[in-house]
Design an enzyme around this catalytic site. Structure first.
Site, short mmCIF file in Angstrom:
data_model
loop_
_atom_site.label_atom_id
_atom_site.label_comp_id
_atom_site.label_asym_id
_atom_site.label_seq_id
_atom_site.Cartn_x
_atom_site.Cartn_y
_atom_site.Cartn_z
N TYR A 171 -65.45 18.03 -4.76
CA TYR A 171 -65.81 18.06 -6.18
C TYR A 171 -66.78 16.92 -6.50
CZ TYR A 171 -65.31 17.65 -11.25
OH TYR A 171 -65.56 17.55 -12.60
N ASP A 183 -74.69 33.20 -16.53
CA ASP A 183 -74.46 32.60 -15.22
C ASP A 183 -75.55 31.56 -15.02
OD1 ASP A 183 -74.24 31.88 -12.59
OD2 ASP A 183 -74.30 33.92 -11.78
#
Length: 724
Positions: free
Chosen positions: A571, A482
């Protein structure tokens, strides 16, 4: 003799050279000096000097300076270059002919070629009487082969008789030129270059290999006055080549031995002959007029790689006992392989010197790269191989070779992490023409590149290409790492000890990001920032990716790296924030903006979906009012790896360089696939129901360098290699 003061490791000096060939193919002329821009950049020589080199092979080429005769010669460029070299305390090794045939009014087969050439050589010597070192004719044997036997360059001969005419004229021109030069400077020295390679073969062709291995010395033998009735090639020269006894005897009566032998060496220099031609493509079939065989790179055929350069240097030393310099070292291909080749040649040279060979220097050849040597300069394809510097941006961009050259030139050992793994010529996968079941060698203690996002299109492509390029790497999925978790990143760095991280993870669903702000920012902003902080702390290189969607499209022209950003959607804003955070925490990171992926290994990209629909006779819709710059994923990965190895930093725009609408891309892809695009129809972007607003124009340009191939070239390769 010492052409330049000894320096660097092992007492071997570092020299340099710019690929400068001017050759004729039919009525066309090909000039490397024009194409690499060297003649219009005033500060190139200063940049070369910063590498610590002691000598430079400086072209003062006949057909460039005096194409219409000495009366109208233009000396301005060599005047400036040679004056600056004196100021920089770099010794010039002046070259007068480099694979060329002289001005249009002469030819390599003219009976008086040597006399004409000597007149030019005298003029150069009179203009620069302080120059001591000369290579009047570069690689006479190689040029005679390409011009007289293989038909590649003017006069396009394919006959031993023409080969001899060219070789005789070039060697005779060398003798006469040095005679003229020494009238001006009696202690002038001849640095005579040619290819050092040798030939291997299957047992049935041992006689031909033996002949080739005598032939490789012929130019040097002629200059040394060694070719008489006892020479192994004397009968062939008199018979097959039609050489007159008086022509051969002229060289024994007028010896002009080199003061230094210039050995040029490439991975293709050692050859292998095989008469089992059915194993090879028809384009490789050839022969000697009596037997049919192929002539291919020995490194592609021998189970054990051919002997290193130190063995060939020993052969040259034993034969002539004349000091030697390696006057060309170059490898086309990816950056880490270029580094490995130079490292191998340097180490082999050090071993040769330790063994007692009087080896003076290694020359960084193709300082500015070379154009179209993949087709032996027979066409203008715009195929560029970068060298110590990359000139595609119009200025000199130092590659990793420049850093390695500076280390060698200043007496430091090369230290790049990629040197811990073998070059392709040492890996079993080199065997293109013979079956091999050997395992690729492990990288040993090579530090890896850590790749995040293993299951994504980009992460998978990096893993595939790193494997092919022999780059030690480790790939981690999102579940395994992660990137927004600092502790997880710390454990990954400690466990893998990478020298670089390529962050191919990230949130990619542009429309869903409008409803999923937190996750989008976590993966596209916080994660890269966390990686950047950890990499900066540990001195690890970082590559991460951004998007064309950081722009609003109002400019209406390709965006370059310094243009102001103004993202229209979540985004794009997450990518913009990620860029800023990464470069704030790790200024040496490489941030790549790219756009509109397509590629051969992902069946769901735009081009693959289009081709599948057209082949099935189904309609296909594409936006006609949205302009992008498509990016072929394999090209992107290769370019990123080269820039990573080069140590580049900051924001780079990488695409296949051409603004097109999605509709235009569909038509171009159909054309590349020779498929009727009748099913393709254009629609306005507003009709697609996209949730996130998109810029109408987000094509990317670059003010740094265009390092990827053209779009049509990429589409052709995508069609050829596509999984569909």
């Amino acid at each position: 003799m010492s052409v330049a003061p000894d320096t660097g490791m092992c007492g071997i000096a570092l020299w340099g050279g710019v690929e400068c060939t001017i050759n004729r193919v039919g009525d066309a002329w090909f000039s490397q000096l024009q194409r690499n821009g060297h003649m219009v950049r005033a500060d190139d020589l200063d940049t070369f000097a910063s590498l610590g080199m002691r000598a430079l092979r400086q072209p003062v080429l006949w057909e460039q300076v005096a194409p219409d005769g000495l009366a109208s010669a233009d000396w301005s460029w060599p005047d400036a270059c040679l004056a600056r070299l004196r100021e920089l305390d770099i010794e010039p090794i002046v070259g007068l002919l480099h694979h060329g045939g002289g001005p249009a009014a002469t030819s390599l087969v003219d009976a008086d070629f040597g006399e004409k050439f000597a007149v030019y050589a005298a003029a150069v010597a009179q203009r620069y009487p302080w120059v001591r070192d000369w290579t009047p004719v570069n690689e006479p044997l190689t040029t005679a082969r390409f011009s007289g036997l293989y038909g590649c360059w003017a006069p396009h001969g394919r006959d031993p008789a023409i080969f001899w005419q060219v070789l005789r004229n070039e060697c005779r021109a060398t003798v006469l030129a040095m005679r003229a030069i020494r009238r001006v400077r009696p202690d002038a020295r001849l640095v005579q270059t040619d290819d050092l390679g040798r030939t291997w073969s299957v047992p049935s062709l041992a006689h031909q290999a033996e002949f080739n291995n005598h032939l490789r010395w012929l130019a040097w033998d002629l200059l040394c006055g060694r070719v008489d009735a006892t020479h192994p090639l004397h009968g062939w020269l008199r018979g097959c080549c039609g050489a007159g006894a008086e022509d051969i005897a002229w060289f024994t009566g007028n010896p002009c031995p080199p003061d230094l032998i210039g050995a040029n060496y490439y991975v293709t220099s050692q050859r292998y002959l095989d008469d089992a031609i059915e194993r090879y493509p028809a384009a490789l079939h050839g022969g000697n007029g009596r037997e049919r065989y192929v002539d291919v790179e020995a490194v592609r055929m021998l189970d054990v790689s051919p002997p290193g350069i130190e063995t060939l240097l020993q052969e040259a030393w034993d034969r002539y006992r004349i000091p030697i310099a390696i006057t060309e070292v170059h490898l086309g291909g990816h950056r880490e392989e270029q580094l490995r080749w130079l490292d191998e040649i340097w180490r082999g040279a050090c071993r040769a010197r330790d063994a007692g060979i009087d080896l003076r220097a290694i020359t960084l050849w193709a300082l500015l790269g070379s154009h179209d040597w993949d087709c032996l300069l027979t066409e203008c394809r715009d195929y560029y191989e970068s060298g110590v510097f990359d000139v595609r941006g119009g200025s000199l961009r130092p590659t990793a070779l420049a850093r390695m050259a500076a280390q060698l030139g200043h007496g430091e050992p090369p230290s790049h992490p990629v040197l811990a793994s073998p070059g392709w010529w040492r890996r079993p996968s080199r065997m293109l023409h013979a079956a091999t079941h050997a395992q690729e060698p492990t990288a040993g203690q090579a530090r890896p590149i850590l790749i995040t996002g293993a299951t994504g299109t980009l992460g998978g492509a990096f893993a595939r290409i790193c494997q092919a390029r022999g780059l030690s790497h480790r790939v981690l999925t999102r579940a395994e790492l992660d990137i927004a978790d600092g502790d997880a990143v710390r454990r990954a760095l400690d466990g893998c000890e990478p020298w670089a991280i390529i962050n191919a993870a990230g949130y990619v669903r542009v429309d869903e990001a409008e409803r999923d702000h937190a996750r989008c920012y976590r993966e596209n902003s916080d994660g890269p920032a966390t990686l950047a902080r950890a990499c900066a702390r540990d001195g690890v290189a970082l590559v991460t990716f951004s998007s064309d969607l950081v722009f609003d499209g109002r400019q209406g022209a390709p965006y370059v790296e310094d243009d102001a950003i103004a993202p229209l959607n979540v985004y794009g804003r997450s990518k913009a924030r990620g860029e800023a955070l990464v470069l704030d925490r790790h200024p040496d990171a490489l941030v790549v903006r790219t756009s509109a992926f397509f590629g051969p290994w992902d069946e769901y990209n735009f081009v693959c979906l289009l081709l599948r629909a057209l082949r099935a006779g189904l309609p296909f819709e594409a936006a006609s009012d949205v302009t992008v710059s498509p990016t072929y994923v394999p090209d992107l990965v290769h370019a990123c790896l080269d820039l990573l190895v080069d140590g580049e930093a900051g924001i780079w725009h990488l695409t296949n360089g051409e603004p097109v609408t999605w509709l235009e891309l569909a038509h171009r892809a159909a054309q590349a696939a020779a498929t009727d695009p009748v099913g393709v129809c254009g629609r306005m972007a507003a009709e697609f129901g996209w949730l996130a607003p998109r810029p109408a124009y987000s094509a990317l340009g670059s003010q740094r360098s265009l390092v990827m191939p053209a779009l049509d070239d990429a589409l052709a390769r995508c069609v050829r290699d596509s999984v569909t």
